[in-house]
Design a protein around this motif. Sequence first.
Motif, PDB file in Angstrom:
ATOM      1  N   PRO A  33       0.808  -1.235   0.000  1.00 44.69           N
ATOM      2  CA  PRO A  33       0.000   0.000   0.000  1.00 44.69           C
ATOM      3  C   PRO A  33       0.831   1.270   0.000  1.00 44.69           C
ATOM      4  CG  PRO A  33      -0.070  -1.070   2.147  1.00 44.69           C
ATOM      5  CD  PRO A  33       0.604  -2.028   1.217  1.00 44.69           C
ATOM      6  N   THR A  34       2.084   1.191   0.456  1.00 47.32           N
ATOM      7  CA  THR A  34       2.902   2.405   0.475  1.00 47.32           C
ATOM      8  C   THR A  34       3.259   2.884  -0.924  1.00 47.32           C
ATOM      9  OG1 THR A  34       4.988   1.163   0.608  1.00 47.32           O
ATOM     10  CG2 THR A  34       3.888   1.709   2.683  1.00 47.32           C
ATOM     11  N   MET A  35       3.077   2.036  -1.943  1.00 48.89           N
ATOM     12  CA  MET A  35       3.332   2.465  -3.314  1.00 48.89           C
ATOM     13  C   MET A  35       2.371   3.566  -3.733  1.00 48.89           C
ATOM     14  SD  MET A  35       5.954   0.719  -4.105  1.00 48.89           S
ATOM     15  CE  MET A  35       6.028   1.131  -5.849  1.00 48.89           C
ATOM     16  N   TRP A  36       1.167   3.586  -3.118  1.00 46.94           N
ATOM     17  CA  TRP A  36       0.191   4.629  -3.422  1.00 46.94           C
ATOM     18  C   TRP A  36       0.240   5.771  -2.421  1.00 46.94           C
ATOM     19  CZ3 TRP A  36      -2.732   5.202  -7.670  1.00 46.94           C
ATOM     20  CH2 TRP A  36      -2.857   4.093  -8.518  1.00 46.94           C
ATOM     21  N   LEU A  37       0.687   5.467  -1.206  1.00 46.95           N
ATOM     22  CA  LEU A  37       0.644   6.471  -0.149  1.00 46.95           C
ATOM     23  C   LEU A  37       1.891   7.354  -0.131  1.00 46.95           C
ATOM     24  CD1 LEU A  37      -0.751   4.185   2.703  1.00 46.95           C
ATOM     25  CD2 LEU A  37      -2.015   5.811   1.280  1.00 46.95           C
ATOM     26  N   LEU A  38       2.968   6.896  -0.742  1.00 46.41           N
ATOM     27  CA  LEU A  38       4.208   7.667  -0.769  1.00 46.41           C
ATOM     28  C   LEU A  38       4.632   7.928  -2.212  1.00 46.41           C
ATOM     29  CD1 LEU A  38       6.276   5.875   2.038  1.00 46.41           C
ATOM     30  CD2 LEU A  38       5.116   8.094   2.179  1.00 46.41           C
TER      31      LEU A  38
END
Length: 306
Positions: A33-38
């Motif tokens: 999910p960090t690929m979209w959040l960062l």
Amino acid sequence: MTVFLARRLPRSLLTLAFIVTLVFVGTRLTGDPTMWLLPDDAPPQARASMRAALAVDKPIPEQYWRYLQGLARGDFGNSFYERRPVTQVFAERLGPTLRLSGLALVLSILIGVPVGIMTALHRNSVLDRTLMSLSFTAYAIPNFVLGIMLILIFSLVLRWLPSGGYGDWRHYLMPVFTLGASHAALIARLTRSSMLEVLNEDYVRTARAKGLPGRVTVWKHALRNAFLPVLTIVGLSLATLISGSVVTETVFAWPGVGRLVLTSVVHRDFPTLQFVVLVIACAVVVANVLVDISYSLLDPRIRIGS
């Protein structure tokens, strides 16, 4: 009734447990999910820190156990994307979806039941063939195709209705028709087949032989028993309309639960997606139980728990 609920409750809980587990594991397999959040150029340390903050850095079994502990406490987690409880995010989107789905269900009943009765009473007539052809067409057209066609005609060409958004009564017309058309076609076809079967029963022929008016024979004697299979579809339709509104709400930019599901999938917002699926699954299970209970009320020959 007690025996019936005692039988259904364990099966319902097992069904919900299977759905929850499947969705939980499936979401974790979709990616980080960090690929979209960062941003793309975020350093590995920042990604590792966010994974720890979101509790997705642990093995899936450990994450699942923590999730079950949260469910037991009534804690459904916080949205990864909006950084607040998923219950708040869901509550904000539920109202527009319930209004859209409720109106679509009412429309499908008001169209489907009368069409099914008329076609059954005029079997093999021009009216029957025409209405059934329209029903097959409405059922076969995907929601997104019908929605885009309506936007092209009534928004871009005629300029009568807004192409999307959420506002006054004009914003409801195309989404409600798009969502309810296929259900109306399904109800019409099922009502027709049920009516044709019931109209050949002995008690209907006896009612006609007694000289009862055709309207009384149809509405009082035939429809009550023919409506049992239709009741199953109607009872489950509201839950399926909510879950099936993803495409319709996306086409018309409707700020409801369906669109929330899509954004949750795109942004890998695991807690929000898990909560929405859990609520929809519970709604389907409850609808099934209520339909079974309604059967016994409409037909005394059916006994709950027998």
